[in-house]
Enzyme design. Sequence first.
Site, PDB file in Angstrom:
ATOM      1  N   ALA A  70       0.937  -1.221  -0.044  1.00 24.26           N
ATOM      2  CA  ALA A  70      -0.045  -0.162  -0.009  1.00 24.26           C
ATOM      3  C   ALA A  70       0.880   1.336   0.111  1.00 24.26           C
ATOM      4  CB  ALA A  70      -0.845  -0.058   1.202  1.00 24.26           C
ATOM      5  N   THR A  71       1.988   1.161   0.674  1.00 23.32           N
ATOM      6  CA  THR A  71       2.889   2.416   0.654  1.00 23.32           C
ATOM      7  C   THR A  71       3.224   2.954  -0.836  1.00 23.32           C
ATOM      8  OG1 THR A  71       3.758   1.890   2.790  1.00 23.32           O
ATOM      9  CG2 THR A  71       5.034   3.453   1.544  1.00 23.32           C
ATOM     10  N   ASN A 150      -6.790   2.820  10.561  1.00 24.66           N
ATOM     11  CA  ASN A 150      -6.050   1.596  11.040  1.00 24.66           C
ATOM     12  C   ASN A 150      -5.777   1.422  12.576  1.00 24.66           C
ATOM     13  OD1 ASN A 150      -4.237   3.746   9.965  1.00 24.66           O
ATOM     14  ND2 ASN A 150      -2.708   3.074  11.210  1.00 24.66           N
ATOM     15  N   HIS A 200      -0.709  -7.757   2.808  1.00 23.79           N
ATOM     16  CA  HIS A 200      -0.605  -8.570   4.502  1.00 23.79           C
ATOM     17  C   HIS A 200      -1.498  -7.962   5.337  1.00 23.79           C
ATOM     18  CE1 HIS A 200       1.369  -5.172   6.600  1.00 23.79           C
ATOM     19  NE2 HIS A 200       1.951  -4.845   5.387  1.00 23.79           N
ATOM     20  N   THR A 236       9.842  -6.608 -12.795  1.00 26.00           N
ATOM     21  CA  THR A 236       9.783  -8.014 -13.014  1.00 26.00           C
ATOM     22  C   THR A 236       8.464  -8.350 -11.839  1.00 26.00           C
ATOM     23  OG1 THR A 236      11.618  -8.734 -14.015  1.00 26.00           O
ATOM     24  CG2 THR A 236      10.077 -10.604 -12.881  1.00 26.00           C
ATOM     25  N   CYS A 322       7.479   4.421  17.044  1.00 32.90           N
ATOM     26  CA  CYS A 322       8.761   4.228  18.102  1.00 32.90           C
ATOM     27  C   CYS A 322       9.627   4.859  17.141  1.00 32.90           C
ATOM     28  CB  CYS A 322       8.788   2.803  18.473  1.00 32.90           C
ATOM     29  SG  CYS A 322       7.275   2.402  19.170  1.00 32.90           S
TER      30      CYS A 322
HETATM   31  C1  LIG Z   1      -0.579  -0.871   6.725  1.00 32.89           C
HETATM   32  C2  LIG Z   1      -1.061   0.400   5.966  1.00 32.89           C
HETATM   33  C3  LIG Z   1      -0.327   0.837   5.098  1.00 32.89           C
HETATM   34  C4  LIG Z   1       0.846   0.411   4.502  1.00 32.89           C
HETATM   35  O1  LIG Z   1       0.795  -0.821   3.762  1.00 32.89           O
HETATM   36  P1  LIG Z   1       2.182  -1.509   3.326  1.00 32.89           P
HETATM   37  O2  LIG Z   1       1.608  -2.583   2.496  1.00 32.89           O
HETATM   38  O3  LIG Z   1       2.679  -2.273   4.682  1.00 32.89           O
HETATM   39  O4  LIG Z   1       2.927  -0.588   2.501  1.00 32.89           O
HETATM   40  C5  LIG Z   1      -1.024   1.959   4.497  1.00 32.89           C
HETATM   41  N1  LIG Z   1      -2.258   2.412   5.110  1.00 32.89           N
HETATM   42  C6  LIG Z   1      -2.809   1.959   6.118  1.00 32.89           C
HETATM   43  C7  LIG Z   1      -4.353   2.408   6.512  1.00 32.89           C
HETATM   44  C8  LIG Z   1      -2.415   0.648   6.436  1.00 32.89           C
HETATM   45  O5  LIG Z   1      -3.173   0.081   7.712  1.00 32.89           O
END
Ligand SMILES: *Cc1c(COP(=O)(O)O)cnc(C)c1O
Length: 380
Positions: A70-71, A150, A200, A236, A322
């Site tokens: 997601a990042t 989150n 994940h 890839t 942290c």
């Molecule tokens: C975990 C999370 C992300 C980041 O996702 P990654 O796949 O770990 O980069 C972004 N936004 C929210 C709301 C998340 O909970």
Amino acid sequence: MTYLDYNATTPVDPAVLDAMLPYFREHFGNAASRTHVYGWQAADAVAQARDQVARLLGVSEKEIVFTSGATESVNLALKGASEARRSASGHIITVETEHKAVLDTCDHLARLGADVTYITPHADGLIDPAQVEAALRPDTLLISVMVANNETGVIQPIDAIAQLAQDRGILFHTDATQAVGKLPLNLSDGLIDMLSLSGHKLYGPKGVGALITRKHVKLTAQQDGGRHERGRRSGTLNVPGIVGLGKAAELCHQQLMTETIRLCALRDRLEQGILSHVRGTVVNGNTTHRLPNTTNISFANVDGEHLLDSLSELAASNGSACTSATTEPSYVLKAMGLSDELAYASVRFSLGRFTTDDEIDRAVQHVTDTVARLRVEFAG
Ligand SMILES: *Cc1c(COP(=O)(O)O)cnc(C)c1O
């Protein structure tokens, strides 16, 4: 040890792992190899995963760009759309309680000349579409508001916000990382232009995700190379990861309704158990517009810095960032008006597919006993 930190990451579902393993072993081909069966098998597997993700979200396969998570998806969406509009200097609207992936990307764009408005949520974590409307400017090019938070699980009114954006020709992106697989999301109404998700957080593997980007959206690639993913993201393809993400999407789709009911009941049992046994507790965030699996609870009159350490039988979190030297209180809870002290003394419990009744009952007992002990120490 009871794992109640599913919003941080989920275990890979065994069925997801089984689907992935052949693509590490015999079907190890490169999905871009066009000249032999190894490549064809890998490409077929990616196509199937694309179909599984497309079905979960009601989009076309061509609107899916596989990424590393997601990042990366958020970075591609916000930077790619800004760059494609050839205006590093446009106006962007987002919210103070977004994930750092969004906030830090907006900071980056601000350093390049963009103007960013950060909306402050109400005390319950919700924003009002009217706040977005009031922030609009003639040069607003992008609005980014997450579906579900989150840390608190609070669900924003994104349909109304996306409608505001669409009426004015402004792009709307949503970080749906915590919502995909937990809430029914269907993009077929065309309101959402871009959506970010991660493997994940939905029982798939780490290091794989997707950006959904609708047909009409112009994006400038942020990673150049072999023009994979229709030129939107070169590199890839992570075939086993993508296969896992596809399988994970399919499982979530199948289980969404039954899991929603089961998790709501378990979450409420945890929440009610803690609230009724421990005085001085409050739930942070709106409890109606909330994910089924999340509760964030503040505990008055305890030393917040020791609370999570003391909950030694539980894996939970307080959403704080942290760094090596200091622990900061949650900026999400602070944006909702909590004091530093209460923000420190807050715990996010997030449940998931493998959480059992038994674990919840033990968690309630453990929290009750631990907080009682800490309060004796705190008072003394
Ligand atoms: C975990 C999370 C992300 C980041 O996702 P990654 O796949 O770990 O980069 C972004 N936004 C929210 C709301 C998340 O909970």
